[in-house]
Write a protein that holds these residues in place. Structure first.
Motif, short mmCIF file in Angstrom:
data_model
loop_
_atom_site.label_atom_id
_atom_site.label_comp_id
_atom_site.label_asym_id
_atom_site.label_seq_id
_atom_site.Cartn_x
_atom_site.Cartn_y
_atom_site.Cartn_z
N ASP A 242 0.85 -1.19 0.00
CA ASP A 242 0.00 0.00 0.00
C ASP A 242 0.89 1.24 0.00
OD1 ASP A 242 -1.92 1.93 0.28
OD2 ASP A 242 -2.58 1.32 2.27
N VAL A 243 1.35 1.63 -1.17
CA VAL A 243 2.29 2.74 -1.28
C VAL A 243 1.61 4.05 -0.91
CG1 VAL A 243 3.97 3.87 -2.75
CG2 VAL A 243 3.46 1.46 -3.10
N ALA A 244 0.38 4.25 -1.39
CA ALA A 244 -0.33 5.48 -1.05
C ALA A 244 -0.54 5.58 0.46
CB ALA A 244 -1.67 5.52 -1.78
N GLY A 245 -0.90 4.45 1.09
CA GLY A 245 -1.09 4.44 2.54
C GLY A 245 0.21 4.71 3.28
N ASP A 368 2.80 7.07 -8.66
CA ASP A 368 3.01 8.49 -8.89
C ASP A 368 2.03 9.24 -7.99
OD1 ASP A 368 3.24 11.09 -9.72
OD2 ASP A 368 2.92 10.68 -11.85
N PRO A 369 2.52 9.92 -6.93
CA PRO A 369 1.60 10.60 -6.01
C PRO A 369 0.77 11.68 -6.68
CG PRO A 369 3.89 11.22 -5.58
CD PRO A 369 3.93 10.08 -6.54
N ASP A 373 -3.99 6.16 -8.10
CA ASP A 373 -4.77 5.18 -8.84
C ASP A 373 -5.09 4.01 -7.91
OD1 ASP A 373 -2.55 3.29 -8.80
OD2 ASP A 373 -1.64 4.50 -10.38
N GLY A 374 -5.87 3.09 -8.41
CA GLY A 374 -6.23 1.92 -7.62
C GLY A 374 -5.50 0.67 -8.06
#
Length: 468
Positions: A242-245, A368-369, A373-374
């Protein structure tokens, strides 16, 4: 003193175990045996290859790098399906015979990582018999070898899944860290690369049939001897990240630290540029949190040698260091949990005994922040050792998810890869003054999406299986 045994022959060992390939692309073909006799013939064809048939890659060093490399592993149910006798099957260790699904709780595969949530076909042990892995630097070469393997299968297998991975930015992975820095080094095998102060490992810590670091103790070799000798075990893992997390947690932790008076000891005001050129205080604190969680700055520089900056001058070794105290590298940091090196731990006899060969490559597009995306992204990991229970499972259970190395971290999980729950997770960051900054509410960043315990037979073993 243990040295490389005279009987060791690299032509008898599958490649990518003691020496890594370092290829840009990988494809794992997940196969189920449909016709045992045809499956044995298929193995017999690829042991040595020839013509349009790819050959299993061995540990022999090459003068010219081949376009592709090929290796295979078999699960316990795969060995049974392909025709191994009950007497031989009974000589394999219990954790391998029951498989990864049955050992899920032991290795932290709970909650959303539990097998009932895994991608098909991995939750069904009888659907995963063979993992055939192709390595290359060009996807077209992967396609060619897959077609060759399929052409000679003649109804031997059902293709249950395909998993592709591809490297990006050299050795960096999705969380932004440089990876593949440190691996065990073996007595008598002098691969080029950085050295460190850790003891050289005997090959018996990875390969079956050779002396281990324990005096008078070797791991049990599955029988008959040609079947087990020169083989090893692999924990094949599909690990979603979970990179975004993770990036969001760095944001929130840095925001909390902006209000923490002790943060001035962690990052003296005016020193932000030591973390990154032009960094704000918030940006610098984000990178400090990332470094404290891992035990390295994201460029690989170890906190043990450079606690205040990821860009020390002069440069420091990325591999030759030890742990002492916690003011530089927290006791609960990822690299310290997974390999305590020569540092003092409660389980002192376990130091240097749970080292694994780690072969992994990212899957999914780089995050890419600016364009959230999901898309699922993560790591296709292989964790290789002579004994699953004493190495892989002990590391995951005792060190990663229980913190038994030191009373200060007992009952906590690895902040990067552990089975964390936000309500109970924490990471303590000791400061030189003796004070502690505590990071709380760390979520789980890595979720298991599938996997299997496989046996990686030696070349004579593959010929034995083909001739059953």
């Amino acid at each position: 003193m243990l040295t490389l045994p005279n009987e060791y022959n690299p032509a008898d060992v599958q490649g990518n175990i003691l020496r890594g390939y370092r290829r840009e692309q990988v494809r794992h073909l997940i196969l189920q045996v449909i016709d045992a006799a045809a499956a044995r013939r298929w193995i017999g064809r690829i042991v040595d290859g020839g013509g349009d048939v790819p050959a299993i890659t061995t540990d022999e060093q090459w003068d010219i790098k081949p376009e592709t490399c090929l290796n295979i592993g078999l699960t316990f149910t795969g060995l049974r399906a392909i025709g191994l006798s009950p007497a031989s099957l009974a000589t394999f260790p219990d954790e391998f015979s029951v498989g990864m699904v049955a050992r899920a709780v032991k290795i932290g595969d709970i909650g959303q990582s539990a097998p009932e949530h895994w991608d098909a076909p991995f939750a069904d042990p009888d659907a995963v018999h063979v993992v055939a892995t192709i390595h290359a630097d060009d996807p077209a070469h992967l396609d060619r070898v897959e077609q060759q393997l399929t052409a000679i299968a003649h109804g031997a297998f059902a293709l249950k899944a395909v998993r592709n991975g591809a490297a990006f930015d050299g050795d960096y992975v999705h969380f932004g860290y440089r990876d593949s820095i440190s691996q065990p080094r073996f007595l008598g095998l002098h691969d080029p690369g950085p050295s460190d102060a850790q003891p050289l490992a005997p090959i018996g810590s990875i390969l079956l049939g050779y002396p281990t670091e324990y005096e008078g103790l070797s791991w049990t070799v599955p029988q008959p001897d040609p079947l087990g000798r020169n083989g090893t075990f692999n924990a094949f893992r599909i690990l979603a990240q979970d990179v975004a997390g993770f990036e969001a947690y760095l944001d929130s932790a840095a925001t909390v630290l902006l209000r923490e008076p002790l943060a001035d000891e962690l990052l003296p005001p005016g020193q932000e540029a030591r973390i990154g050129a032009g960094f704000s205080r918030h940006q610098a604190l984000r990178e400090i949190v990332a470094a404290k969680m891992c035990g390295r700055w994201r460029n690989g520089v170890p906190l043990a040698l450079s606690p205040d900056t990821p860009n020390p001058d002069p440069a420091v070794s990325l591999t030759d260091f030890e742990f002492s105290g916690g003011a530089h590298c927290p006791f609960g940091a990822h690299i310290r949990r997974s390999n305590p090196r020569g540092g003092m731990i409660v389980q002192r006899a376990a130091r240097h005994t749970r080292r694994l060969i780690r072969r992994g490559i990212p899957y999914g597009e780089r995050y890419d922040p600016a364009k959230p995306d999901g898309i699922e992204r993560g790591l296709l990991g292989n964790f290789i050792g002579a004994n699953i229970g004493a190495q892989f499972e002990a590391l995951l259970c005792d060190w990663i998810n229980l913190g038994l190395q030191d009373p200060q971290i007992s009952g906590t999980n690895d902040p990067l890869i552990g089975a964390n729950f936000s309500a109970t997770s924490r990471l303590d960051i000791p400061l030189p003054s003796g004070n502690i900054i505590r990071l709380l509410e760390i979520p789980r960043f890595v979720t298991t999406k599938g996997g299997a315990y496989t046996f990686l037979p030696g070349i004579p073993a593959l010929r034995y299986i083909a001739g059953l």
